[in-house]
Scaffold this active site. Structure first.
Site, PDB file in Angstrom:
ATOM      1  N   SER A 114       0.826  -1.216   0.000  1.00  0.00           N
ATOM      2  CA  SER A 114       0.000   0.000   0.000  1.00  0.00           C
ATOM      3  C   SER A 114       0.854   1.257   0.000  1.00  0.00           C
ATOM      4  O   SER A 114       1.949   1.280   0.580  1.00  0.00           O
ATOM      5  CB  SER A 114      -0.894   0.008   1.246  1.00  0.00           C
ATOM      6  OG  SER A 114      -1.573   1.238   1.377  1.00  0.00           O
ATOM      7  N   TYR A 141      -2.563   0.316   9.980  1.00  0.00           N
ATOM      8  CA  TYR A 141      -2.711  -0.342   8.679  1.00  0.00           C
ATOM      9  C   TYR A 141      -1.434  -0.190   7.858  1.00  0.00           C
ATOM     10  O   TYR A 141      -0.887  -1.176   7.339  1.00  0.00           O
ATOM     11  CB  TYR A 141      -3.898   0.240   7.913  1.00  0.00           C
ATOM     12  CG  TYR A 141      -3.894  -0.110   6.447  1.00  0.00           C
ATOM     13  CD1 TYR A 141      -4.103  -1.423   6.032  1.00  0.00           C
ATOM     14  CD2 TYR A 141      -3.650   0.862   5.472  1.00  0.00           C
ATOM     15  CE1 TYR A 141      -4.073  -1.757   4.683  1.00  0.00           C
ATOM     16  CE2 TYR A 141      -3.632   0.536   4.127  1.00  0.00           C
ATOM     17  CZ  TYR A 141      -3.835  -0.779   3.734  1.00  0.00           C
ATOM     18  OH  TYR A 141      -3.794  -1.103   2.402  1.00  0.00           O
ATOM     19  N   LYS A 178     -17.693  -0.882   1.052  1.00  0.00           N
ATOM     20  CA  LYS A 178     -16.570  -0.383   1.850  1.00  0.00           C
ATOM     21  C   LYS A 178     -16.927   0.730   2.822  1.00  0.00           C
ATOM     22  O   LYS A 178     -16.118   1.125   3.652  1.00  0.00           O
ATOM     23  CB  LYS A 178     -15.419   0.069   0.920  1.00  0.00           C
ATOM     24  CG  LYS A 178     -14.730  -1.085   0.224  1.00  0.00           C
ATOM     25  CD  LYS A 178     -13.672  -0.614  -0.758  1.00  0.00           C
ATOM     26  CE  LYS A 178     -12.496   0.069  -0.091  1.00  0.00           C
ATOM     27  NZ  LYS A 178     -11.691  -0.867   0.745  1.00  0.00           N
ATOM     28  N   TYR A 280      -3.263  12.049   8.311  1.00  0.00           N
ATOM     29  CA  TYR A 280      -3.806  12.272   6.978  1.00  0.00           C
ATOM     30  C   TYR A 280      -2.682  12.568   5.986  1.00  0.00           C
ATOM     31  O   TYR A 280      -1.833  13.439   6.239  1.00  0.00           O
ATOM     32  CB  TYR A 280      -4.797  13.434   7.020  1.00  0.00           C
ATOM     33  CG  TYR A 280      -5.568  13.668   5.745  1.00  0.00           C
ATOM     34  CD1 TYR A 280      -6.719  12.940   5.463  1.00  0.00           C
ATOM     35  CD2 TYR A 280      -5.139  14.612   4.817  1.00  0.00           C
ATOM     36  CE1 TYR A 280      -7.427  13.150   4.298  1.00  0.00           C
ATOM     37  CE2 TYR A 280      -5.841  14.832   3.654  1.00  0.00           C
ATOM     38  CZ  TYR A 280      -6.986  14.099   3.393  1.00  0.00           C
ATOM     39  OH  TYR A 280      -7.674  14.309   2.235  1.00  0.00           O
TER      40      TYR A 280
END
Length: 321
Positions: A114, A141, A178, A280
């Protein structure tokens, strides 16, 4: 057989359709199949078998002689989830187990990494493997994905071919399930349909104006084309970026969605939720030279063309890919 984990999810189900389109039907779908909403993603697709995620490792050992390729797309992907143990279980340890089986039995292995691994981009967005130990993801994550990338690079024994693909901001059909983690295009479409307008997150970074936060948005059809290329390429193992190489603003994305619906843009801004505000990413842009250097030559959809295809051919008629 070709294995696809996460086959009921967004990317996995689109990969199943891509393989069907190319004439591959002996597919084994691996997932937690308890979600009726997710299961709609693979309705109408051709495959041989479903295997529950919890028993897949044992199943793979027992059936490895019949397996030609393993796509490990399944993962916990909620960037607001803070349970590190959950990520260690589902993203790190589970992927290690599949890697080790593929190594033992000589199975080619492609897995989803990712762009969340890049954090704030302190080291840039180059898929230079020497920089991976220095990356600082912003959430558990991203940590789980980067932890596996680092682990994979350190292994003396590896699958004869393997690739980790750092997915950037993917959008397209089959993401209905999602919720909050669906693409901003999906949310824009639904807000326009319900209210006629769209609310984007404000910027809380003085270097970016509201709506001018930038991401590398990649259309799902391009992403599965790269996965298909890797299945046939089977050399040049390593970790690769998978974006378009061109960062665009969230304003561009929202305006493109309005235009695909033949509507005048009506956009306002709301504060970024507290639980993700400090974690973010304000900018991501994939350096795509490495993938190009091994022979991937297809053009990527522009943001406008990808949005137009997604909105007109899938969101408006309510179709799945």
């Amino acid at each position: 057989m070709i294995i696809i984990t996460g086959a009921a999810g967004f990317i996995g189900s689109c990969l199943v359709q891509k393989l069907n389109d190319e004439g591959f039907y002996d597919l084994v779908l691996v997932d937690d199949f308890s979600s009726e909403k997710k299961n709609k993603n693979f309705e109408g697709k051709r495959y041989s078998k479903q295997v529950e995620r919890e028993v897949f490792a044992d199943w793979l050992i027992e059936n490895q002689l019949h397996v030609q390729f393993v796509f490990h797309i399944g993962a916990r992907t909620d960037t607001s989830e803070m349970d590190k143990q959950l990520f260690n279980l589902l993203n790190l340890d589970y992927t290690k187990a599949i890697w080790n089986i593929c190594t033992e039995f000589g199975l080619p292995f492609v897995y989803a990494s990712s762009a969340a691994t890049y954090g704030l981009g302190e080291q840039g967005y180059d898929d230079d493997e020497s920089k991976i130990p220095m990356l600082k993801p912003l959430n558990p994550y991203g940590d789980s994905k980067n932890d596996f990338d680092n682990w994979a690079l350190k292994q003396e024994k590896k699958p004869y071919f393997w690739a980790g693909l750092k997915f950037f901001n993917v959008y397209g059909p089959n993401e209905n399930h999602k919720g909050r983690m669906a693409s901003v295009i999906f949310h824009t479409f639904n807000q326009i349909r319900e209210t006629g307008s769209m609310k984007l997150f404000q910027s809380h970074n003085p270097e970016f104006k509201d709506g001018e936060q930038m991401r590398d948005f990649v259309y799902i059809k391009d992403l599965v084309n790269v996965l298909y290329f890797m299945m046939h390429h089977r050399k040049d193992s390593g970790i690769y970026n998978l974006g378009t190489g061109k960062a665009r603003t969230f304003l561009d994305l929202a305006i493109g969605t309005f235009r695909a619906l033949d509507k005048e843009p009506s956009i306002s801004f709301v504060p970024t939720p507290i639980d993700i505000r400090e974690k973010y990413q304000y900018f991501t842009e994939a350096n795509m030279k490495k993938l190009r250097s091994i022979g991937y030559s297809q053009d990527f959809y522009s943001l406008e063309d990808g949005i137009k295809d997604y909105v007109k051919n899938y969101l408006v008629p309510g179709r799945f890919l």
